[in-house]
Design an enzyme around this catalytic site. Sequence first.
Site, mmCIF file in Angstrom:
data_model
loop_
_atom_site.group_PDB
_atom_site.id
_atom_site.type_symbol
_atom_site.label_atom_id
_atom_site.label_comp_id
_atom_site.label_asym_id
_atom_site.label_seq_id
_atom_site.Cartn_x
_atom_site.Cartn_y
_atom_site.Cartn_z
ATOM 1 N N VAL A 125 0.858 -1.174 0.000
ATOM 2 C CA VAL A 125 0.000 0.000 0.000
ATOM 3 C C VAL A 125 0.895 1.224 0.000
ATOM 4 O O VAL A 125 1.976 1.231 0.591
ATOM 5 C CB VAL A 125 -0.937 0.012 1.232
ATOM 6 C CG1 VAL A 125 -1.497 1.406 1.500
ATOM 7 C CG2 VAL A 125 -2.084 -0.972 1.038
ATOM 8 N N CYS A 126 0.445 2.261 -0.710
ATOM 9 C CA CYS A 126 1.141 3.537 -0.769
ATOM 10 C C CYS A 126 2.565 3.326 -1.332
ATOM 11 O O CYS A 126 2.774 2.493 -2.210
ATOM 12 C CB CYS A 126 1.147 4.174 0.621
ATOM 13 S SG CYS A 126 1.459 5.948 0.656
ATOM 14 N N SER A 127 3.533 4.058 -0.798
ATOM 15 C CA SER A 127 4.894 3.959 -1.315
ATOM 16 C C SER A 127 5.585 2.656 -0.933
ATOM 17 O O SER A 127 6.755 2.454 -1.261
ATOM 18 C CB SER A 127 5.729 5.151 -0.836
ATOM 19 O OG SER A 127 5.733 5.230 0.576
ATOM 20 N N ALA B 206 -3.081 2.216 -3.665
ATOM 21 C CA ALA B 206 -2.599 3.590 -3.793
ATOM 22 C C ALA B 206 -2.327 4.169 -2.397
ATOM 23 O O ALA B 206 -2.086 3.430 -1.444
ATOM 24 C CB ALA B 206 -3.611 4.417 -4.576
#
Length: 301
Positions: free
Chosen positions: A178-180, A228
């Site tokens: 998730v995310c970076s 994202a």
Amino acid sequence: MMKQGWRSDTVYPASDCQPDKRSSGAKAMTDMDRRTITLLALLAPFTPLASGPVMGQVPEHKLPDNGEEMSSVPWMGDEQIAMLIYPGMTVMDLIGPHCMFSALMGAKIDLVASSLDPVTSDAGVTLIPTATFQSCPRDLTILFTPGGTDGTLAAASDSETLAFLADRGAWAKYITSVCSGSLLLGAAGLLKGYRATSHWSCRDALAGFGAIPTDARVVRDRNRITGAGVTAGLDFGLSMVAELRGRIYAECTQLMGEYDPQPPFNAGSLRTASADVRTAMVEMAADFTRKAEALAGLQQN
């Protein structure tokens, strides 16, 4: 040579290392915590599998027939989930998916770090690992990485962390982030040739790792499933619950969590935020964007 991609039905050997020795109370709560007990009680009306002699007998509930669809739901499972944690990670990236994963009755979730020392997130929340890189099981259902900013860049440059991800990623059924956190997967060589997403501030950097940056809330490409930025972890986690146990189980999880987002503003993406907000946040994230692209070899640091 490590085998990449989907597993076959072959049973791979477990790690040679023994599980970490914790107190009996902590060990008991690892496999069946209070949240799971609550879910067992709440789901007992739907299936006899939701009751049993685990941490005490769950009372039986007698209700009318709930129909064939509900009775066929796989309420119990044995998934093995490893969630990486590291200093400076964004705690929401972890907690959102963890909340959904913890609804998987029978699943075993480990918070994995380089040691059993406490790990402090970028928000100052401190977490206690339950497994190390050495003791984490090798044959995983899900390998998961959360994101962050400077902490993520540091972890993505750490050879021990990348070696762990590459090793477990060679055998895991699902490789996720998730995310970076997808920067970590990319740096470990696990996204080459795969579509993937990340936080908008570093999504394009994934191209430097051979991935195909994709603008979507949750992106699946074969067994690579990425979410994202930050709050997308809830959508990602719920998608994984559906992947593992089916739509009905996921909908029950969604209802129990009352996941019915109605944000007071419509500025949650670059597409919907006002020009002023978008400009301000892009400028604020510019340094991280540059560092992420340098990590991926897209520009000089």
